[in-house]
Design a protein around this motif. Structure first.
Motif, mmCIF file in Angstrom:
data_model
loop_
_atom_site.group_PDB
_atom_site.id
_atom_site.type_symbol
_atom_site.label_atom_id
_atom_site.label_comp_id
_atom_site.label_asym_id
_atom_site.label_seq_id
_atom_site.Cartn_x
_atom_site.Cartn_y
_atom_site.Cartn_z
ATOM 1 N N MET A 37 0.855 -1.193 0.000
ATOM 2 C CA MET A 37 0.000 0.000 0.000
ATOM 3 C C MET A 37 0.883 1.233 0.000
ATOM 4 O O MET A 37 1.935 1.252 0.638
ATOM 5 N N GLU A 43 -11.008 -3.471 2.895
ATOM 6 C CA GLU A 43 -10.940 -3.675 1.452
ATOM 7 C C GLU A 43 -12.240 -3.192 0.833
ATOM 8 O O GLU A 43 -13.317 -3.662 1.185
ATOM 9 N N HIS A 52 -11.878 -3.965 -4.263
ATOM 10 C CA HIS A 52 -10.664 -4.771 -4.482
ATOM 11 C C HIS A 52 -9.375 -4.042 -4.143
ATOM 12 O O HIS A 52 -8.304 -4.415 -4.616
ATOM 13 N N CYS A 53 -9.448 -2.989 -3.342
ATOM 14 C CA CYS A 53 -8.261 -2.268 -2.906
ATOM 15 C C CYS A 53 -8.315 -2.075 -1.391
ATOM 16 O O CYS A 53 -9.364 -1.751 -0.833
ATOM 17 N N TRP A 54 -7.164 -2.255 -0.749
ATOM 18 C CA TRP A 54 -7.075 -2.140 0.695
ATOM 19 C C TRP A 54 -6.712 -0.721 1.116
ATOM 20 O O TRP A 54 -5.959 -0.031 0.437
ATOM 21 N N SER A 55 -7.251 -0.297 2.274
ATOM 22 C CA SER A 55 -6.920 0.993 2.882
ATOM 23 C C SER A 55 -6.620 0.768 4.353
ATOM 24 O O SER A 55 -7.285 -0.028 5.019
ATOM 25 N N GLU A 65 -3.045 3.408 1.028
ATOM 26 C CA GLU A 65 -4.029 2.824 0.112
ATOM 27 C C GLU A 65 -3.324 1.955 -0.914
ATOM 28 O O GLU A 65 -2.239 2.303 -1.398
ATOM 29 N N GLU A 66 -3.971 0.862 -1.229
ATOM 30 C CA GLU A 66 -3.454 -0.008 -2.284
ATOM 31 C C GLU A 66 -3.886 0.557 -3.628
ATOM 32 O O GLU A 66 -5.043 0.937 -3.820
ATOM 33 N N LYS A 67 -2.976 0.625 -4.556
ATOM 34 C CA LYS A 67 -3.279 1.108 -5.907
ATOM 35 C C LYS A 67 -3.208 -0.055 -6.872
ATOM 36 O O LYS A 67 -2.254 -0.816 -6.860
ATOM 37 N N LYS A 68 -4.230 -0.202 -7.680
ATOM 38 C CA LYS A 68 -4.211 -1.272 -8.695
ATOM 39 C C LYS A 68 -4.382 -0.695 -10.067
ATOM 40 O O LYS A 68 -4.851 0.325 -10.301
#
Length: 142
Positions: free
Chosen positions: A69, A123, A126-129, A139-142
């Motif tokens: 993240m 989540e 589909h992205c975690w914070s 924050e997870e970036k996809k």
């Protein structure tokens, strides 16, 4: 002929050293630091990026096999990532973040939600914070 015999005897006397004898006058290995650098209290090789994982109960590199993240506020921070390890049965998550001296464990409270008294890992889409005191830190970036 005498010179050849004296040279040969001298060579044999000075070139052979008994197998069990070791010259310790030049051995400084006990005063040198261990090869590879220092280890932490769990035996993890810090200089190679290893740290102790409470979930796996072994030394790990946080950036390998984890969720990465990115920090949300880069203006005051030089470290830009946090790492999350989720156990195989999805009951606990482990945070590797610069804000803490060691990893932090979170318990599963609901699907896609892990928390303890200080942090929440959520989540969404589909992205975690990672949230701390209502602020999104990572924050997870996809």
């Amino acid at each position: 002929m005498k010179y050849v015999a004296i040279t040969l005897i001298s060579f044999l006397l000075f070139s052979c050293q008994p197998a069990g004898q070791k010259d310790t006058s030049k051995d400084n290995s006990s005063s040198l630091p261990p090869i590879g650098g220092s280890k932490d209290k769990h035996g993890c090789l810090v200089s190679a990026g290893y740290t102790w994982s409470k979930l796996k109960e072994e030394c790990v590199r946080p950036w390998e096999g984890t969720i990465t993240m990115n920090i949300t506020d880069t203006s005051t921070n030089f470290e830009t990532a946090a790492f999350v390890l989720i156990d195989s049965i999805k009951q606990k998550a482990e945070l590797f973040i610069k804000e803490e001296d060691e990893s932090v464990l979170l318990d599963s409270l609901a699907p896609h939600l892990y928390a303890n008294k200080d942090y929440q890992l959520i989540e969404k889409d589909h992205c975690w914070s990672l949230i701390h005191e209502e602020d999104i830190l990572y924050e997870e970036k996809k």
